[in-house]
Design a protein around this motif. Structure first.
Motif, PDB file in Angstrom:
ATOM      1  N   ARG A 142      41.805  53.748  43.168  1.00  0.00           N
ATOM      2  CA  ARG A 142      41.935  54.246  42.934  1.00  0.00           C
ATOM      3  C   ARG A 142      41.128  53.831  41.523  1.00  0.00           C
ATOM      4  O   ARG A 142      41.063  55.160  40.237  1.00  0.00           O
ATOM      5  N   GLN A 143      40.322  53.332  41.660  1.00  0.00           N
ATOM      6  CA  GLN A 143      39.784  52.509  40.626  1.00  0.00           C
ATOM      7  C   GLN A 143      40.344  52.385  39.460  1.00  0.00           C
ATOM      8  O   GLN A 143      40.269  52.501  37.972  1.00  0.00           O
ATOM      9  N   GLN A 144      41.426  51.547  38.747  1.00  0.00           N
ATOM     10  CA  GLN A 144      42.217  50.835  38.113  1.00  0.00           C
ATOM     11  C   GLN A 144      42.360  49.437  38.020  1.00  0.00           C
ATOM     12  O   GLN A 144      43.190  48.863  38.163  1.00  0.00           O
ATOM     13  N   PRO A 145      41.392  48.918  38.064  1.00  0.00           N
ATOM     14  CA  PRO A 145      41.453  47.464  37.873  1.00  0.00           C
ATOM     15  C   PRO A 145      42.381  47.213  36.885  1.00  0.00           C
ATOM     16  O   PRO A 145      43.176  45.632  36.329  1.00  0.00           O
ATOM     17  N   ASP A 146      42.849  47.723  35.911  1.00  0.00           N
ATOM     18  CA  ASP A 146      43.177  47.410  34.966  1.00  0.00           C
ATOM     19  C   ASP A 146      44.915  46.883  35.401  1.00  0.00           C
ATOM     20  O   ASP A 146      45.491  46.311  34.385  1.00  0.00           O
ATOM     21  N   ALA A 147      45.685  48.377  35.468  1.00  0.00           N
ATOM     22  CA  ALA A 147      46.582  48.282  36.851  1.00  0.00           C
ATOM     23  C   ALA A 147      46.833  47.486  37.037  1.00  0.00           C
ATOM     24  O   ALA A 147      48.028  46.744  37.436  1.00  0.00           O
ATOM     25  N   ALA A 148      45.686  46.928  38.158  1.00  0.00           N
ATOM     26  CA  ALA A 148      46.172  46.241  39.038  1.00  0.00           C
ATOM     27  C   ALA A 148      46.370  44.690  38.479  1.00  0.00           C
ATOM     28  O   ALA A 148      46.838  44.212  38.467  1.00  0.00           O
ATOM     29  N   SER A 149      45.128  44.908  37.552  1.00  0.00           N
ATOM     30  CA  SER A 149      45.496  43.427  36.863  1.00  0.00           C
ATOM     31  C   SER A 149      46.493  43.181  36.350  1.00  0.00           C
ATOM     32  O   SER A 149      47.638  41.825  36.435  1.00  0.00           O
ATOM     33  N   ASP A 150      47.162  44.263  35.416  1.00  0.00           N
ATOM     34  CA  ASP A 150      48.387  43.732  35.179  1.00  0.00           C
ATOM     35  C   ASP A 150      49.886  44.149  35.816  1.00  0.00           C
ATOM     36  O   ASP A 150      50.451  42.502  35.834  1.00  0.00           O
ATOM     37  N   LEU A 151      49.058  44.105  37.560  1.00  0.00           N
ATOM     38  CA  LEU A 151      50.158  44.272  38.450  1.00  0.00           C
ATOM     39  C   LEU A 151      50.336  42.758  39.159  1.00  0.00           C
ATOM     40  O   LEU A 151      51.879  42.311  39.018  1.00  0.00           O
ATOM     41  N   VAL A 152      49.233  42.020  38.866  1.00  0.00           N
ATOM     42  CA  VAL A 152      49.481  40.412  39.182  1.00  0.00           C
ATOM     43  C   VAL A 152      49.379  39.703  38.314  1.00  0.00           C
ATOM     44  O   VAL A 152      50.299  38.767  38.921  1.00  0.00           O
ATOM     45  N   ARG A 153      49.778  39.736  37.131  1.00  0.00           N
ATOM     46  CA  ARG A 153      49.040  39.231  35.918  1.00  0.00           C
ATOM     47  C   ARG A 153      50.940  38.666  35.933  1.00  0.00           C
ATOM     48  O   ARG A 153      52.010  37.833  35.533  1.00  0.00           O
ATOM     49  N   ALA A 154      51.664  40.250  36.524  1.00  0.00           N
ATOM     50  CA  ALA A 154      53.497  39.873  36.708  1.00  0.00           C
ATOM     51  C   ALA A 154      53.881  39.271  38.182  1.00  0.00           C
ATOM     52  O   ALA A 154      54.819  39.062  37.229  1.00  0.00           O
ATOM     53  N   ILE A 155      53.017  38.876  38.731  1.00  0.00           N
ATOM     54  CA  ILE A 155      53.508  38.213  39.529  1.00  0.00           C
ATOM     55  C   ILE A 155      53.684  36.766  39.544  1.00  0.00           C
ATOM     56  O   ILE A 155      54.239  35.839  39.853  1.00  0.00           O
ATOM     57  N   ALA A 156      52.464  36.684  39.148  1.00  0.00           N
ATOM     58  CA  ALA A 156      51.988  35.356  38.265  1.00  0.00           C
ATOM     59  C   ALA A 156      53.246  34.211  37.568  1.00  0.00           C
ATOM     60  O   ALA A 156      53.462  32.877  37.590  1.00  0.00           O
ATOM     61  N   THR A 157      53.619  35.310  37.099  1.00  0.00           N
ATOM     62  CA  THR A 157      54.958  35.013  35.867  1.00  0.00           C
ATOM     63  C   THR A 157      56.103  34.279  36.815  1.00  0.00           C
ATOM     64  O   THR A 157      56.811  33.520  36.415  1.00  0.00           O
TER      65      THR A 157
END
Length: 857
Positions: free
Chosen positions: A690-705
């Motif tokens: 959906r061309q929302q790379p910021d949202a994608a980045s936030d989601l994987v950052r939450a997974i990383a924790t």
């Protein structure tokens, strides 16, 4: 008509036996009563005549004809009735002109001079004494023109190696004469021409009668009144009723030397098989070993070598004797004999029969440990028999001990591969007792207690509660002293494997891999295979492909092809599909899935479908693939599964929807799914699409924790982070991609690369040669190109859809027909991955159509 004579006019063709007897001058047919010896002798006489068409003399032996004098008198009388031209010679013996001692030599002389050929049939030769048998042998050795067919229940002199070599003797024994399935079907067509014998009925009759021809014919008559294609239980019940309530089996009932021998026989028949020690314990006779050999010689039972030499009556003889035992022995004596038998048989007896004895002896406390110890072999093919043990019991008997109802529930649950109304009722019956029991102090008893509670929760459909007891069982097993493990026998391995099955159904892969280390040198082959299958599945899910291939390779030489289609092989089947995809062979993965798709999967259906979806993602049209997986998932909608496996399946289904351009569908699937790592990663891929790379980045950052990611999920997380960073112009994107590349190399993973667009792979992974590693040349997740999302006219219709006007009003406003607006609306839905007006409006807002008139490039 008496049942024993109702088939005398049926002469079944048995070419395999006629062929086996061909070429023998003396053919000995040795087997128990009712084995069809006399009928086969008739066939040999009729069907295999010598070229010279010999004259046949039939001599029937009975208890009144056992000595030399009585035999030769009967032999001469029988011959005289056939050989009219030689009547004067034979009468010379009958009239007393020839002494008995001279008769054999006279027969030899006259036979040699006659030039004729003769065939002698001696029926029941085992009744003759040794002297007479020696005289017959002497005559046959000196008269090559005489051939013979002999029937006997016991070994005879003509079978001795030296004599047999001189006479060219061939013996067809008890292993040859029983009916096979084809012969039984042929008899069934003769006996009951209006009814077709089903394979299940055939197998049940052959098991019950051991193919004994007379018993099989009686069994066919007994089952003729059953409904067509009856199950094995109905057939066995009909046969038992015939044995217990009729006289049909009288020809098979043995005669005994005296009452003490008969008393010993009915005590032995209480149990299915005995060795020498158990025979002495049950009969109290020091000569029990000799008694067993006599019974074998009489043809009413057979000695066979398993781990030890054991004796078993013919099944129908055993049923007859057991019926008499229940009538003749006091109840307390029966119980004593059963407990004596259980004490010895639990170490080597047939487990189903031992359980039958334990139930009858009310040995309830030891039944659960015994069942647990033998569960692996019982669960392979015999749980239907276990369930049948309980089906005839009244509820008060099952309520004697909670484990009785639990065993029945497990048999029902395993037979149906999942919870059922019946297994749930039985589990509820067991729960009242089991849940009130205190925790045992001894580690071995504690493991069995956790195993019972785990099974109780599992058969009740309570996967989470079952997993709690699985973890406690594994913890108990891990701290258990070696001496305690030995005292449990194979119940230790059974408990651990079943706990790992529960963990695997909840996708607790680390627990599965850790638990496999608890078992060393398991003697049970199929349990070892089951453990390897669970291991392969856990490793494939995690993405450790080298270790997965090692586990798969260890199962490649399994000698039981049917095992690979069993529920216990579901894990290795899923792992094999994943392995083929990771080797860039998705077409082979699809072929393997198609070849095994009808195999048992039970609780592991989400894993097999997840592996299938991975293959489709790598090498199929996304739209078609999405439709196939959705159809399969809907078909399994009512089947039980854990949240992690359901989440994995929802994630890969959503990935197929993304690849097909159905973004709203993907988002809807993920919203409804359990919130797992796989679901979060798929959600990040929706955001990228959906061309929302910021949202994608936030989601994987939450997974990383959260930490503790498997190689597969960690590689996906890093690649999503790298793609999002690249699209946002962040400098660290390439470094993140290199970290992902190291994981891919170390674990020989390819499929995570599918989630990176073909356009971005060379940029982010220049050293990996990603195109060469990919399982296909497809590009299921390309960089979104928004310029062509909607045409100008479609943009106009989309803006109108954002309001509350109807399609008729929109058409009038735009001066076009309603059909034109409907066509454009359908195109808008397809391009935005929507299935409703509200979803289309929401998807357009997500892509920024309301801000720019077209989504940004």
């Amino acid at each position: 008509m008496h049942p024993s004579t109702m088939f005398t006019d049926i002469l079944l063709d048995r070419p395999r036996l006629l062929e086996a007897a061909a070429g023998a001058r003396v053919c000995v047919l040795r087997a128990e009563a009712g084995a069809g010896k006399t009928m086969l002798a008739t066939q040999l006489v009729r069907s295999v005549p010598d070229a010279s068409d010999p004259t046949t003399i039939w001599i029937a032996i009975d208890p009144a004809c056992t000595t030399s004098a009585s035999f030769w008198h009967r032999a001469v009388t029988s011959a005289a009735a056939v050989l009219h031209e030689r009547r004067s010679v034979l009468l010379s013996y009958l009239t007393g002109d020839v002494a008995l001692a001279d008769l054999p030599a006279l027969i030899v002389t006259k036979s040699q001079r006659s030039g004729g050929r003769f065939r002698v049939v001696i029926d029941d030769m085992h009744l003759l004494d040794e002297e007479t048998q020696e005289q017959i042998s002497w005559v046959l050795e000196r008269c090559p023109m005489i051939s013979a067919v002999i029937t006997t229940r016991a070994p005879i002199r003509l079978e001795r190696a030296d004599v047999a070599a001189r006479l060219c003797t061939r013996t067809l024994g008890a292993e040859h004469l029983p009916f096979d399935a084809d012969e039984l079907a042929a008899v069934a067509r003769l006996v009951c021409p209006a009814r077709t014998l089903s394979p299940t009925e055939s197998a049940a009759i052959l098991e019950y009668t051991r193919g004994n021809p007379l018993a099989s014919r009686i069994a066919l008559a007994a089952t003729a009144r059953l409904a067509p294609a009856s199950d094995a239980t109905a057939v066995r019940t009909a046969l038992q009723h015939t044995v217990r309530n009729g006289r049909a089996m009288d020809p098979l009932f043995p005669t005994f030397a005296d009452e003490s021998e008969r008393a010993a026989a009915i005590r032995l028949a209480i149990v299915p098989e005995v060795d020498d020690a158990l025979a002495r314990a049950l009969t109290g006779r020091s000569d029990a070993t000799d008694l067993l050999h006599r019974f074998q010689l009489e043809g009413i039972g057979r000695m066979r070598l398993r781990e030890r030499a054991v004796f078993a009556f013919h099944p129908i003889v055993a049923e007859l004797l057991a019926t008499e035992a229940h009538q003749a022995l006091p109840p307390e004596e029966l119980q004593r004999l059963r407990r004596t038998a259980v004490t010895q048989l639990r170490a080597w007896g047939d487990p189903v029969e031992v359980m039958r004895l334990m139930l009858a002896a009310q040995d309830d406390a030891d039944l659960w440990p015994f069942f647990a110890r033998h569960f692996s072999e019982l669960s392979a093919t015999r749980l239907t028999e276990v369930a049948a043990l309980f089906d005839g019991l009244e509820p008060p008997i099952e309520q004697r001990d909670g484990t009785l109802a639990l065993i029945h529930a497990i048999a029902e649950w395993e037979h149906g591969y999942g919870p059922s109304l019946r297994s749930g009722q039985l589990a509820a019956l067991a729960a009242g007792d089991l849940l009130s029991r205190p925790m045992p102090s001894r580690p071995g008893d504690r493991l069995l207690h956790h195993l019972a509670l785990m099974a109780l929760r599992r058969t009740s459909g309570q996967a989470g509660a079952a997993a709690q007891h699985a973890r406690r069982l594994l913890a108990t097993a891990g701290s258990m002293p070696t001496s305690e493990r030995r005292s449990l026998g194979t119940a230790f391995e059974v408990g651990v494997v079943q706990a790992l099955v529960v963990e695997a159904t909840l996708a607790h892969d680390d627990a599965v891999l850790e638990g496999t280390r608890l078992i060393h040198d398991d003697p049970h082959e199929r349990r070892r295979h089951h453990l390897l299958s669970l291991t392969a599945m856990a490793l494939a899910r995690q993405g450790d492909m080298p270790a997965t291939r090692t586990a798969i390779a260890r199962l490649e030489d399994v000698e039981h092809p049917e095992w690979l289609l069993s529920i216990r092989a579901a894990g290795v089947r899923a792992a094999t599909i994943v392995d083929l995809v990771e080797r860039a062979r998705p077409d082979e993965a699809t072929s393997y899935y198609q070849a095994t798709r009808h195999a048992d999967t039970a609780e592991f259906w989400p894993v097999v479908l997840w592996a299938r979806a991975l293959a489709l993602l790598a090498g199929a049209d996304p739209g078609t693939a999405f439709d196939e997986i959705t159809h399969e998932i809907d078909a399994w909608a009512a089947a039980p599964t854990g949240p992690a496996l359901r989440g994995d399946l929802a994630a890969v289904q959503a990935d197929l929807a993304i690849a097909a351009g159905e973004l709203a569908t993907a988002a809807r699937l993920l919203d409804r799914a359990p919130q797992t790592t796989a679901v979060a990663l798929s959600g990040a891929r929706v955001a990228l699409a959906r061309q929302q790379p910021d949202a994608a980045s936030d989601l994987v950052r939450a997974i990383a924790t959260t930490g503790g990611l498997t190689p597969r999920r960690n590689a996906e997380r890093l690649l999503i982070s790298a793609v999002a960073g690249h699209r946002l112009g962040r400098q660290g994107a390439a470094a993140v991609a290199r970290r992902a590349a190291r994981i891919l190399r170390a674990h020989e993973l390819r499929t995570p690369l599918l989630f990176v667009s073909a356009e971005e792979r060379p940029v982010l992974l220049p050293a990996l040669n990603a195109e060469a590693l990919l399982p296909s040349a497809t590009d299921p997740f390309p960089v979104p190109v928004s310029r062509s999302i909607l045409t100008p006219r479609e943009m106009t219709v989309w803006r109108a859809l954002c309001g509350d006007e109807s399609l008729d009003q929109i058409a009038a406003k735009l001066f076009v027909s309603v059909n034109t607006v409907k066509s454009q609306t359908t195109s808008i839905y397809r391009k935005l991955g929507a299935s409703t007006r509200a979803e289309a409006v929401s998807a357009g807002h997500d892509l920024g159509l309301d801000e720019h008139g077209a989504a940004p490039i």
